[in-house]
Every structure is written in C-alpha cells, then in structure tokens.
Design an enzyme around this catalytic site. Sequence first.
Site, PDB file in Angstrom:
ATOM      1  N   LYS A   1      67.257  63.282  53.632  1.00 37.04           N
ATOM      2  CA  LYS A   1      67.560  63.676  55.013  1.00 37.04           C
ATOM      3  C   LYS A   1      66.295  63.668  55.861  1.00 37.04           C
ATOM      4  CE  LYS A   1      71.264  66.578  53.376  1.00 37.04           C
ATOM      5  NZ  LYS A   1      71.411  67.836  52.681  1.00 37.04           N
ATOM      6  N   LEU A   2      66.471  63.648  57.181  1.00 35.21           N
ATOM      7  CA  LEU A   2      65.304  63.739  58.059  1.00 35.21           C
ATOM      8  C   LEU A   2      64.709  65.135  57.942  1.00 35.21           C
ATOM      9  CD1 LEU A   2      66.118  62.033  61.488  1.00 35.21           C
ATOM     10  CD2 LEU A   2      64.530  61.255  59.725  1.00 35.21           C
TER      11      LEU A   2
ATOM     12  N   ASN B   1      56.371  59.896  51.676  1.00 37.50           N
ATOM     13  CA  ASN B   1      57.696  59.557  51.155  1.00 37.50           C
ATOM     14  C   ASN B   1      57.563  58.325  50.268  1.00 37.50           C
ATOM     15  OD1 ASN B   1      60.611  59.591  50.966  1.00 37.50           O
ATOM     16  ND2 ASN B   1      60.625  57.805  52.319  1.00 37.50           N
TER      17      ASN B   1
ATOM     18  N   HIS C   1      59.698  55.041  48.897  1.00 42.58           N
ATOM     19  CA  HIS C   1      60.899  54.243  49.195  1.00 42.58           C
ATOM     20  C   HIS C   1      60.960  53.074  48.194  1.00 42.58           C
ATOM     21  CE1 HIS C   1      64.104  52.638  51.697  1.00 42.58           C
ATOM     22  NE2 HIS C   1      63.570  51.453  51.503  1.00 42.58           N
TER      23      HIS C   1
HETATM   24  C1  GRF Z   1      63.629  56.809  43.955  1.00 40.23           C
HETATM   25  O1  GRF Z   1      64.073  55.509  43.764  1.00 40.23           O
HETATM   26  C2  GRF Z   1      62.960  56.914  45.302  1.00 40.23           C
HETATM   27  O2  GRF Z   1      62.261  55.776  45.676  1.00 40.23           O
HETATM   28  C3  GRF Z   1      64.137  57.091  46.193  1.00 40.23           C
HETATM   29  O3  GRF Z   1      64.986  57.949  45.496  1.00 40.23           O
HETATM   30  C4  GRF Z   1      64.776  57.782  44.094  1.00 40.23           C
HETATM   31  C5  GRF Z   1      64.462  59.133  43.528  1.00 40.23           C
HETATM   32  O4  GRF Z   1      64.454  59.121  42.154  1.00 40.23           O
HETATM   33  N1  GRF Z   1      63.739  57.493  47.507  1.00 40.23           N
HETATM   34  P1  GRF Z   1      63.988  60.404  41.355  1.00 40.23           P
HETATM   35  O5  GRF Z   1      64.807  61.601  41.821  1.00 40.23           O
HETATM   36  O6  GRF Z   1      62.520  60.606  41.607  1.00 40.23           O
HETATM   37  O7  GRF Z   1      64.265  60.088  39.906  1.00 40.23           O
END
Ligand code: GRF
Length: 201
Positions: free
Chosen positions: A85-86, A101, A103
């Site tokens: 979420k934001l 963050n 991604h």
């Molecule tokens: C990861 O792929 C991350 O890049 C994305 O959400 C997933 C989180 O995985 N934003 P985890 O909870 O750290 O196993």
Amino acid sequence: MTMRVGVAIPGRGSNLEAVLRSLGPEAPAAVVLVLSDRRDAAGLGLAKEWSIPSEVLTNPGDAETWLAPLRRYRVELLVLAGYLKLVPTKVINEYRGRILNIHPALLPAFGGKGMFGHRVHEAVLASGAQESGATVHLVDEIYDHGAVLAQARVPVLPGDTADRLAHRVLEVEHRLLPAVVLAAARAGHPVPLSESAILPS
Ligand code: GRF
C-alpha cells in the site's frame, strides 16, 4: 554506530529473512522493528523467532499508526519488503530519503499501481523482454517512482512461467536488499550501488 532499521512486510517475509541473515552481531545495521498491516503475516512469526519487536499496523492509512512505533524504536531506515500500500505522505515526509522499497522487476519498466506479485512477471513475459530482475529504490508519494538505488538482472529463459521467473528474481532480491541496507548503514544514508558490487562475478 549501528543503523536502526524497521522492516514493513505484508506476508511471507523472505526478504526480511534475507536481511536478518546478512546482519551479524558486528554489522553496521540492525533490524529493531517489524511492521505488518496483516495480523496473520508469516513474517511476524519470523520476527518472533529472531526476538525482534513487531507491531501490526491496524490503520495503515494513518500516519501516526506508523510514526508512533517508528519513533518509539528510533528507526532510522524504513525498508518496505513486499509492502504494497502507499505509505502515508506524512511518514514519507518525515523519512524522506530514508525509505526503501524492493520491486521484482527492472524499474521504471513493469512498475506502478497494480503491478505486484505475479502480475509483474506475467507482464514481463507478455512483453517478450529478455531480462528481468529486481530494483531497490527510494520511496516517494508515487508507486514505484522514487530514485533507483540498485538493480540486479536475471535472464528470462525460454519456456519461463511467471512462477519460475518469480523464483529467479526472488533469489537476486535476497542478495540485493541486504547489500543496499548494508551500504546505507556504512554511508549513514541510502546510497546507489552498482550491480557488480552486489553480485560479484
Ligand atoms: C517480493 O517479490 C518483493 O519484491 C515484492 O513482494 C515480494 C515479497 O516477498 N514487492 P517476501 O514477503 O519478502 O517473501
């Protein structure tokens, strides 16, 4: 000085675990708080196993819900490890330049609102891209938009499914995120990192 790190997770917490495993007792950073917007997040169990205080964000749209625990545990760096979420603007303002963050794609491609989980990997496969990867960036008010600090690439292979690609990307996430956290702790603030510093050949 040890940099005090807070990690926000939505669920599984494998990136949290990767960060925890990379930070030994002598490390310049320590995870001092785990936050989740879900009471049933598996990663909260992980926090317990590692004896790290955790808090459930009962009202994650409200800045004070974040700021009260962040202040109480004197968090200096906030890491969003899968948090979707934001983050409220007031929190971003207070922690400007100190929220990371991760991604699961090579931003600025395949990012933005609604681009999370398997949707990201399906979009990469549908585009015919020959590589994907993971990105760590600073968080601002727009989804997946802040300055990119580090990326790690993986190939897209013939016959890939979203699951297989997700697995390959997750492996590099687990190296990328700890590397960026450690570099931030050494520098005293988040810094850009080259891919060769993260994944030595
Ligand atoms: C990861 O792929 C991350 O890049 C994305 O959400 C997933 C989180 O995985 N934003 P985890 O909870 O750290 O196993």
